[in-house]
Design an enzyme around this catalytic site. Sequence first.
Site, short mmCIF file in Angstrom:
data_model
loop_
_atom_site.label_atom_id
_atom_site.label_comp_id
_atom_site.label_asym_id
_atom_site.label_seq_id
_atom_site.Cartn_x
_atom_site.Cartn_y
_atom_site.Cartn_z
N LYS A 54 0.84 -1.20 0.00
CA LYS A 54 0.00 0.00 0.00
C LYS A 54 0.87 1.25 0.00
CE LYS A 54 -3.86 -2.41 2.18
NZ LYS A 54 -4.66 -2.71 3.39
N GLN A 98 -4.57 -1.65 9.68
CA GLN A 98 -4.56 -2.96 9.02
C GLN A 98 -5.20 -4.01 9.93
OE1 GLN A 98 -3.67 -3.43 5.88
NE2 GLN A 98 -4.06 -5.62 5.94
N ASP A 121 -10.77 3.26 4.70
CA ASP A 121 -11.06 1.83 4.58
C ASP A 121 -12.56 1.56 4.63
OD1 ASP A 121 -9.29 -0.18 4.05
OD2 ASP A 121 -8.44 -0.24 6.07
N1 GUN Z 1 -7.22 -6.91 6.04
C1 GUN Z 1 -7.67 -7.60 4.96
N2 GUN Z 1 -8.19 -6.75 4.05
C2 GUN Z 1 -8.09 -5.52 4.57
C3 GUN Z 1 -8.44 -4.22 4.09
O1 GUN Z 1 -9.00 -4.02 3.01
N3 GUN Z 1 -8.14 -3.20 4.93
C4 GUN Z 1 -7.55 -3.38 6.12
N4 GUN Z 1 -7.32 -2.31 6.88
N5 GUN Z 1 -7.22 -4.55 6.59
C5 GUN Z 1 -7.48 -5.62 5.82
#
Ligand code: GUN
Length: 294
Positions: A54, A98, A121
Amino acid sequence: MSAQIIDGKAIAATIRGEIAAEVEAMTAQYGKVPGLAAVLVGERRDSQTYVRMKKKACAEVGITSFGHDLPEDISQEELLKVVRDLNANPEVNGILVQLPLPDHIDDEEVLGGVDLEKDVDGFHPINIGRLSMKRRDPLFVPCTPKGCIELLDRSGIEIEGKRAVVLGRSNIVGLPVAMLLLHRNATLTICHSRTQDLPGVVREADILIAAVGRAEMVRGDWVKPGVSVIDVGINAVDDPTRERGYRLVGDVAFDEVKEVAAAITPVPGGVGPMTIAMLLRNTTDSAKRTLGME
Ligand code: GUN
């Protein structure tokens, strides 16, 4: 006849190009760039990889990223303080925590602590609540579900009036993607581990979103000819012919289903790159909103 392969890698690259141009225009007009804070708790290898990808993607389109790597045993209060400080930081337009968080952390409270305006998110309970109701626009929509819809749209696959089947009911993918399909006027079925006659239900789908996390579960004889398949699964299976000893496969048996489907995403190179592209999209939209650009 073999299906159209939906090239998520190429579509995501196009979207990143669009975003890079917007960031450039923002810099020219306001002297600002969007900022994303990535909060990582603990040492999970998969989470570390996702966060690294990311941040790299941010750099490629001109978004500044701020990394916060925190110890596994951080307290709830300390983690909430990090989030609050990011809420108050004007350089930060988006906050990404995350998931999953360690077991001792109450993730609902942490996600609810993110400023609504920075919830790129889309996991804040209010944004999720708005997504789950009619005519209540969430400020942000979760990235993987948004990426699934974008893949359908950019591939010219109509959603309205179609039978959509979602395999899986997770908070991160299954439930939010189901809501998005409903908002787009699909007729929706959500399947899960207790669904009876799963192949029979899947066979009704014009659009199938597979997000269960079980390697190659959907077989060629489970799907209707002409179905469009979005495969969200990323599963590692042993493969001694590969140097690293494994390969990645989706929830769909690609080689079988591509002979029956009209369109299908590969794994890797389908949904994966779209999740990150949508995070960049949400972060840029957040910055534009703050600057009054839209
Ligand atoms: N863990 C798995 N997919 C995601 C996501 O799209 N965002 C976040 N923050 N954590 C994740």
